[in-house]
Scaffold this motif. Structure first.
Motif, PDB file in Angstrom:
ATOM      1  N   LEU A  17     -45.103 -29.847  43.451  1.00 44.29           N
ATOM      2  CA  LEU A  17     -44.885 -29.380  45.154  1.00 44.29           C
ATOM      3  C   LEU A  17     -44.406 -30.587  45.697  1.00 44.29           C
ATOM      4  O   LEU A  17     -43.894 -30.445  46.921  1.00 44.29           O
ATOM      5  CB  LEU A  17     -46.492 -29.162  45.782  1.00 44.29           C
ATOM      6  N   GLY A  18     -44.519 -31.732  45.392  1.00 42.53           N
ATOM      7  CA  GLY A  18     -43.991 -32.832  46.270  1.00 42.53           C
ATOM      8  C   GLY A  18     -44.739 -33.394  47.446  1.00 42.53           C
ATOM      9  O   GLY A  18     -44.077 -33.969  48.386  1.00 42.53           O
ATOM     10  N   PHE A  19     -45.956 -33.525  47.132  1.00 41.07           N
ATOM     11  CA  PHE A  19     -46.766 -34.100  48.231  1.00 41.07           C
ATOM     12  C   PHE A  19     -47.914 -34.952  47.403  1.00 41.07           C
ATOM     13  O   PHE A  19     -48.344 -34.406  46.398  1.00 41.07           O
ATOM     14  CB  PHE A  19     -47.095 -33.746  49.233  1.00 41.07           C
ATOM     15  N   SER A  20     -48.829 -35.758  48.172  1.00 38.53           N
ATOM     16  CA  SER A  20     -50.005 -36.148  47.530  1.00 38.53           C
ATOM     17  C   SER A  20     -51.240 -36.010  48.519  1.00 38.53           C
ATOM     18  O   SER A  20     -50.983 -35.951  49.767  1.00 38.53           O
ATOM     19  CB  SER A  20     -50.030 -37.897  47.378  1.00 38.53           C
ATOM     20  N   ILE A  21     -52.414 -35.587  48.079  1.00 40.96           N
ATOM     21  CA  ILE A  21     -53.469 -35.405  48.774  1.00 40.96           C
ATOM     22  C   ILE A  21     -54.378 -36.524  48.667  1.00 40.96           C
ATOM     23  O   ILE A  21     -54.523 -36.964  47.709  1.00 40.96           O
ATOM     24  CB  ILE A  21     -53.885 -33.726  48.405  1.00 40.96           C
ATOM     25  N   GLY A  22     -55.272 -36.439  49.717  1.00 39.51           N
ATOM     26  CA  GLY A  22     -56.474 -37.861  49.742  1.00 39.51           C
ATOM     27  C   GLY A  22     -57.538 -36.819  50.583  1.00 39.51           C
ATOM     28  O   GLY A  22     -57.369 -35.703  51.073  1.00 39.51           O
ATOM     29  N   GLY A  23     -58.769 -37.207  50.181  1.00 42.37           N
ATOM     30  CA  GLY A  23     -59.864 -36.685  50.926  1.00 42.37           C
ATOM     31  C   GLY A  23     -60.845 -35.848  49.823  1.00 42.37           C
ATOM     32  O   GLY A  23     -60.163 -35.536  48.746  1.00 42.37           O
ATOM     33  N   GLY A  24     -61.863 -35.180  50.410  1.00 39.52           N
ATOM     34  CA  GLY A  24     -62.621 -34.380  49.623  1.00 39.52           C
ATOM     35  C   GLY A  24     -64.017 -34.429  49.968  1.00 39.52           C
ATOM     36  O   GLY A  24     -64.151 -35.690  50.469  1.00 39.52           O
ATOM     37  N   ILE A  25     -65.137 -33.748  49.675  1.00 38.00           N
ATOM     38  CA  ILE A  25     -66.453 -34.017  50.117  1.00 38.00           C
ATOM     39  C   ILE A  25     -67.118 -35.084  49.300  1.00 38.00           C
ATOM     40  O   ILE A  25     -68.082 -35.672  49.562  1.00 38.00           O
ATOM     41  CB  ILE A  25     -67.125 -32.506  50.113  1.00 38.00           C
ATOM     42  N   ASP A  26     -66.466 -35.448  47.996  1.00 38.60           N
ATOM     43  CA  ASP A  26     -66.865 -36.477  47.047  1.00 38.60           C
ATOM     44  C   ASP A  26     -66.206 -37.900  47.503  1.00 38.60           C
ATOM     45  O   ASP A  26     -66.545 -38.871  46.755  1.00 38.60           O
ATOM     46  CB  ASP A  26     -66.686 -36.175  45.668  1.00 38.60           C
ATOM     47  N   GLN A  27     -65.230 -37.797  48.550  1.00 38.47           N
ATOM     48  CA  GLN A  27     -64.665 -39.129  48.679  1.00 38.47           C
ATOM     49  C   GLN A  27     -65.245 -39.795  50.147  1.00 38.47           C
ATOM     50  O   GLN A  27     -66.229 -39.303  50.890  1.00 38.47           O
ATOM     51  CB  GLN A  27     -63.221 -38.915  49.096  1.00 38.47           C
ATOM     52  N   THR A  37     -61.796 -26.860  53.329  1.00 39.22           N
ATOM     53  CA  THR A  37     -62.198 -27.697  54.161  1.00 39.22           C
ATOM     54  C   THR A  37     -63.683 -28.315  53.586  1.00 39.22           C
ATOM     55  O   THR A  37     -64.026 -29.200  54.061  1.00 39.22           O
ATOM     56  CB  THR A  37     -62.603 -27.255  55.601  1.00 39.22           C
ATOM     57  N   MET A  38     -64.260 -27.877  52.502  1.00 41.95           N
ATOM     58  CA  MET A  38     -65.519 -28.077  51.869  1.00 41.95           C
ATOM     59  C   MET A  38     -65.108 -28.185  50.372  1.00 41.95           C
ATOM     60  O   MET A  38     -66.047 -27.459  49.793  1.00 41.95           O
ATOM     61  CB  MET A  38     -66.701 -27.579  52.286  1.00 41.95           C
ATOM     62  N   VAL A  39     -64.301 -28.924  49.987  1.00 38.28           N
ATOM     63  CA  VAL A  39     -64.321 -28.923  48.522  1.00 38.28           C
ATOM     64  C   VAL A  39     -64.023 -30.316  48.140  1.00 38.28           C
ATOM     65  O   VAL A  39     -63.755 -31.168  48.874  1.00 38.28           O
ATOM     66  CB  VAL A  39     -62.797 -28.107  48.323  1.00 38.28           C
ATOM     67  N   THR A  40     -64.144 -30.626  46.906  1.00 40.76           N
ATOM     68  CA  THR A  40     -64.122 -31.798  46.096  1.00 40.76           C
ATOM     69  C   THR A  40     -62.581 -32.177  45.997  1.00 40.76           C
ATOM     70  O   THR A  40     -61.842 -31.158  45.966  1.00 40.76           O
ATOM     71  CB  THR A  40     -65.013 -32.095  44.939  1.00 40.76           C
ATOM     72  N   HIS A  41     -62.437 -33.410  45.787  1.00 41.22           N
ATOM     73  CA  HIS A  41     -60.890 -33.652  45.576  1.00 41.22           C
ATOM     74  C   HIS A  41     -60.537 -32.786  44.470  1.00 41.22           C
ATOM     75  O   HIS A  41     -59.386 -32.554  44.561  1.00 41.22           O
ATOM     76  CB  HIS A  41     -60.681 -35.090  45.266  1.00 41.22           C
ATOM     77  N   ASP A  42     -61.059 -32.885  43.345  1.00 42.46           N
ATOM     78  CA  ASP A  42     -60.553 -32.401  42.347  1.00 42.46           C
ATOM     79  C   ASP A  42     -60.326 -30.826  42.038  1.00 42.46           C
ATOM     80  O   ASP A  42     -59.340 -30.420  41.643  1.00 42.46           O
ATOM     81  CB  ASP A  42     -61.625 -32.727  41.035  1.00 42.46           C
ATOM     82  N   GLN A  43     -61.279 -30.179  43.184  1.00 45.03           N
ATOM     83  CA  GLN A  43     -60.867 -28.886  43.161  1.00 45.03           C
ATOM     84  C   GLN A  43     -59.984 -28.639  44.049  1.00 45.03           C
ATOM     85  O   GLN A  43     -59.188 -27.473  43.710  1.00 45.03           O
ATOM     86  CB  GLN A  43     -62.166 -28.234  44.016  1.00 45.03           C
ATOM     87  N   LEU A  51     -65.227 -44.479  46.836  1.00 43.63           N
ATOM     88  CA  LEU A  51     -64.056 -43.671  46.100  1.00 43.63           C
ATOM     89  C   LEU A  51     -63.176 -43.145  47.249  1.00 43.63           C
ATOM     90  O   LEU A  51     -63.191 -42.887  48.138  1.00 43.63           O
ATOM     91  CB  LEU A  51     -64.381 -42.667  45.283  1.00 43.63           C
ATOM     92  N   GLN A  52     -61.517 -43.819  46.783  1.00 44.45           N
ATOM     93  CA  GLN A  52     -60.484 -42.918  47.769  1.00 44.45           C
ATOM     94  C   GLN A  52     -59.564 -42.516  46.693  1.00 44.45           C
ATOM     95  O   GLN A  52     -58.743 -43.466  46.334  1.00 44.45           O
ATOM     96  CB  GLN A  52     -60.330 -43.870  48.644  1.00 44.45           C
ATOM     97  N   SER A  53     -59.421 -41.580  46.130  1.00 45.51           N
ATOM     98  CA  SER A  53     -58.327 -41.200  45.153  1.00 45.51           C
ATOM     99  C   SER A  53     -57.355 -40.353  46.233  1.00 45.51           C
ATOM    100  O   SER A  53     -57.552 -39.714  46.998  1.00 45.51           O
ATOM    101  CB  SER A  53     -58.829 -40.349  44.205  1.00 45.51           C
ATOM    102  N   GLU A  54     -56.066 -40.765  45.439  1.00 49.17           N
ATOM    103  CA  GLU A  54     -54.895 -39.905  45.941  1.00 49.17           C
ATOM    104  C   GLU A  54     -54.321 -39.333  44.990  1.00 49.17           C
ATOM    105  O   GLU A  54     -53.976 -39.889  43.666  1.00 49.17           O
ATOM    106  CB  GLU A  54     -54.032 -41.171  46.791  1.00 49.17           C
ATOM    107  N   THR A  55     -53.975 -37.954  44.892  1.00 48.57           N
ATOM    108  CA  THR A  55     -53.245 -37.330  43.655  1.00 48.57           C
ATOM    109  C   THR A  55     -52.083 -36.599  44.068  1.00 48.57           C
ATOM    110  O   THR A  55     -52.213 -36.088  45.426  1.00 48.57           O
ATOM    111  CB  THR A  55     -54.276 -36.054  43.272  1.00 48.57           C
ATOM    112  N   SER A  56     -51.161 -37.012  43.451  1.00 48.33           N
ATOM    113  CA  SER A  56     -50.061 -36.289  43.849  1.00 48.33           C
ATOM    114  C   SER A  56     -49.947 -34.757  43.234  1.00 48.33           C
ATOM    115  O   SER A  56     -50.116 -34.719  41.957  1.00 48.33           O
ATOM    116  CB  SER A  56     -48.664 -37.071  43.495  1.00 48.33           C
ATOM    117  N   VAL A  57     -49.655 -33.845  43.790  1.00 51.80           N
ATOM    118  CA  VAL A  57     -49.275 -32.448  43.226  1.00 51.80           C
ATOM    119  C   VAL A  57     -47.945 -31.971  43.293  1.00 51.80           C
ATOM    120  O   VAL A  57     -47.217 -32.465  43.950  1.00 51.80           O
ATOM    121  CB  VAL A  57     -50.266 -31.577  44.273  1.00 51.80           C
TER     122      VAL A  57
END
Lengths: 129, 526
Positions: free
Chosen positions: A30-40, A87-93, B520-526
């Motif tokens: 997709l060409g972008f990176s995400i950060g955040g999540g309820i476990d972060q 808005t209420m998901v973990t980073h991995d989800q 933790l502060q991960s950054e994942t590229s998608v």
């Protein structure tokens, strides 16, 4: 992006963005990176106004990539992906939802501060009509 | 032997490398008795001034060659604290060295102390007994207070005797080059004390025939008290003061660089030297001169590369310098590959040692399976095979044969063959069998070079070390001092540094204050 009280519905001004995934070898990117999540840790988020906001934010955009062309900008908060709540998901989800292999396009609902300001400014001039 | 002719004071090691292997082994078998490692239970330390040291090394080297490990101690006479008279002392001592008999020097100091101590202990009893013997009739009778004093006197004397036995009546471990100042001070103090008490006794009691017996008993009791206090002083000065660590000594052996660090308290240089030597015998691996040399093939390559010819020049004086200069220049230009060869030679030797070690371990394990301890019940169980019952010595000899060759090759590879004769190996094998040791325990003696103490034999002759120091050896240790303890073919260089002053602070942590958050502060590229 005001403070959110649990149990109350969240209201936000959102923009609809549709990204067509790009095929690179075996992957769809997709060409972008995400950060955040309820476990972060939300205190480390440089883009959020409210430092307790555990939503998914866009931290980096590859210039010239599909996300950039679709209009996504750095600092956007992703509210929904293809109807799935972000808005209420973990980073991995969040990552898994965005990178489903059988989908070619993703439709995101994103919000940012400038949207709210724009609406407020336009609302401000509205009664003068 | 022809190799002996190249033997000079400082080329002791190089004579090894010049001889061929066969000669070396033959010579080392001869030498194994006269080796540096043969044991002495006691040491003597003598002082040498640096200027005299060269002279002395050669003179004692001559003794060494004759295998005459005489108890060569210096005789210190007169005012030895003054370092100006040092040269005279060593000159005198060299004359006396050959003539003084072996053992008497060692026991002179303790004998003096014993005589003085005995005299001091007998004195109170003499104080009590003399009036009774000489003028018993005129003495005033003395009742209960005297009896109390008698009892306390008796017990204090008993305690004095026991603690003297415990602290001071131990065999001396070393002979020091100069007087041990504290000991001399204490002996002098005791002597003065007792002498002054006798003086007063003679003047006040014996002459006028004093009749107050209680006073005399009190006088004797006070002497015993004073002796107890002197003994307390002796305890503190000789045994306790140096227990708190104050200096760190770095000891480096010049032969192969083995080094150790030790913490000691406030001592004089000579006492610190004795202490270091005590630790040396059990901490340092044995000095093996055969391990030191780079193979001749690596070092001597450069020399034989070029030959310089003289083309008809008459002036020889210029030529020698010119020759050496051209050789040096040529050698410098030539590409130096000796480090390469050294590396490969090292790797090859390592491989060889490991292979031989593997063979040795296997041979020993197999040999040990040939015997087992005989239980008495088994004799009845198997009457068909009357096994010959052996004692440990015979068992050792029986299983030595299969492992002998592997052992010999391993010892030769690690250059230890001079330390272990066949006899000693069989003795050690017998020892291990007797104590139910496994093959690995048996091999422990051979696989790593043990401390020097392990290789000493148990005769009680002293070992000669020379203390070389730029300051008088009764001076206390100070920062930055360096002294060395010299033996014939190597020496131990000791450097003194004070231990750092510690500033200990305090910080109180409330046990409830241990809290954690996620980071933790991960950054994942998608």
């Amino acid at each position: 992006m005001s403070t959110y009280t649990p149990g109350q519905p969240v209201t936000a001004i959102v923009q609809r963005i549709e990204i067509h995934k790009l095929r690179q070898g075996d992957n769809l990117i997709l060409g972008f990176s995400i950060g955040g999540g309820i476990d972060q840790d939300p205190g480390q988020n440089p883009f959020s106004g409210d430092k307790t906001d555990k939503g998914i934010y866009v931290t980096r955009i590859t210039p010239g990539g599909p996300a950039h062309e679709a209009g996504l900008r750095m600092g956007d908060k992703i509210m929904q992906v293809n109807g799935w709540d972000m808005t209420m998901v973990t980073h991995d989800q969040a990552r898994k939802t965005l990178t489903k292999k059988n989908e070619d396009t993703v439709r995101l609902l994103v919000t940012r501060k400038s949207l709210e300001d724009a609406v407020k400014n336009s609302m401000g001039t509205y009664p003068r009509q | 032997m022809d190799n002996e002719s190249t033997y000079s004071g400082y080329s002791y090691k190089s004579s090894h490398s010049r001889s061929s292997r066969k000669h070396r082994e033959r010579r080392e078998r001869h030498r194994s008795k006269s080796r540096d490692i043969s044991a002495r239970g006691d040491k003597s330390v003598t002082i040498q001034t640096p200027a005299e040291s060269m002279l002395d090394a050669e003179s004692t080297r001559g003794d060494d060659r004759d295998d005459n490990w005489g108890e060569t101690t210096t005789v210190v006479t007169g005012t030895s604290v003054d370092s100006i008279s040092n040269e005279d002392l060593t000159r005198i001592s060299k004359e006396l060295e050959e003539s003084s008999p072996l053992e008497c020097r060692r026991y002179f100091g303790p004998a003096l102390g014993a005589v003085l101590g005995l005299f001091a202990v007998v004195t109170p009893l003499a104080f009590l007994a003399l009036p009774q013997l000489l003028w018993r009739d005129t003495l005033e009778p003395c009742g209960t207070p005297c009896e109390g004093l008698y009892i306390s006197l008796a017990f204090k004397l008993l305690i004095l005797l026991i603690s003297t036995w415990a602290l001071f009546l131990r065999p001396p471990r070393a002979t020091l080059p100069r007087f041990f100042i504290f000991r001399c001070l204490l002996l002098a103090l005791v002597f003065l004390f007792v002498a002054s008490y006798w003086l007063f006794y003679g003047v006040r009691v014996l002459e006028p025939r004093e009749t107050d017996y209680r006073g005399i008993v009190g006088y004797a009791a006070s002497l015993v008290d004073a002796l107890l206090f002197i003994q307390y002083l002796a305890l503190v000065l000789l045994e306790v003061r140096h227990l708190q660590p104050a200096f760190c000594l770095k000891v480096v052996r010049t032969a192969d660089g083995a080094s150790q660090f030790y913490n000691v308290g406030c001592l004089s240089i000579q006492r610190a030297a004795v202490w270091v030597l005590d630790q040396y015998y059990s901490d340092f691996p044995v000095n093996n001169p055969a391990l030191l040399n780079l193979p001749k093939s690596i070092l001597s390559k450069k020399m034989s590369a070029f030959k310089v010819y003289n083309l008809g020049e008459e002036n020889n004086t210029n030529n020698s310098t010119g020759q050496s200069r051209t050789m040096i220049a040529a050698a410098a230009r030539r590409r130096d590959n000796s480090h390469n060869e050294y590396y490969y030679e090292e790797a090859e030797m390592e491989r060889r040692v490991r292979k031989r070690k593997a063979r040795l371990v296997v041979a020993v394990e197999e040999a040990f399976t040939h015997i087992k301890r005989h239980q008495d019940e088994e004799a009845a169980a198997s009457p068909k095979h009357p096994r010959e019952v052996m004692d440990p010595r015979e068992a050792a000899q029986a299983i030595f044969a299969p492992m002998a060759r592997a052992m010999q090759k391993y010892l030769r590879a690690t250059r230890q063959q001079s330390y272990h004769t066949m006899e000693s190996i069989i003795n050690h094998l017998q020892f291990c069998i007797t104590h139910n040791m496994t093959p690995k325990a048996f091999l422990e003696l051979y696989l790593s070079p043990g401390p020097t103490l392990q290789y000493l034999d148990t005769s009680n002759r002293g070992r000669q070390w020379t203390l070389v120091s730029e300051e008088p050896v009764t001076a206390a240790l100070r920062q930055g001092q360096v002294f060395s303890l010299r033996r014939l073919d190597f020496s131990l260089v000791v450097t003194v540094t004070p231990l750092p002053f510690l500033r200990l602070g305090e910080e109180f942590i409330d046990p409830k204050s241990h809290k954690f958050v996620m980071k933790l502060q991960s950054e994942t590229s998608v």
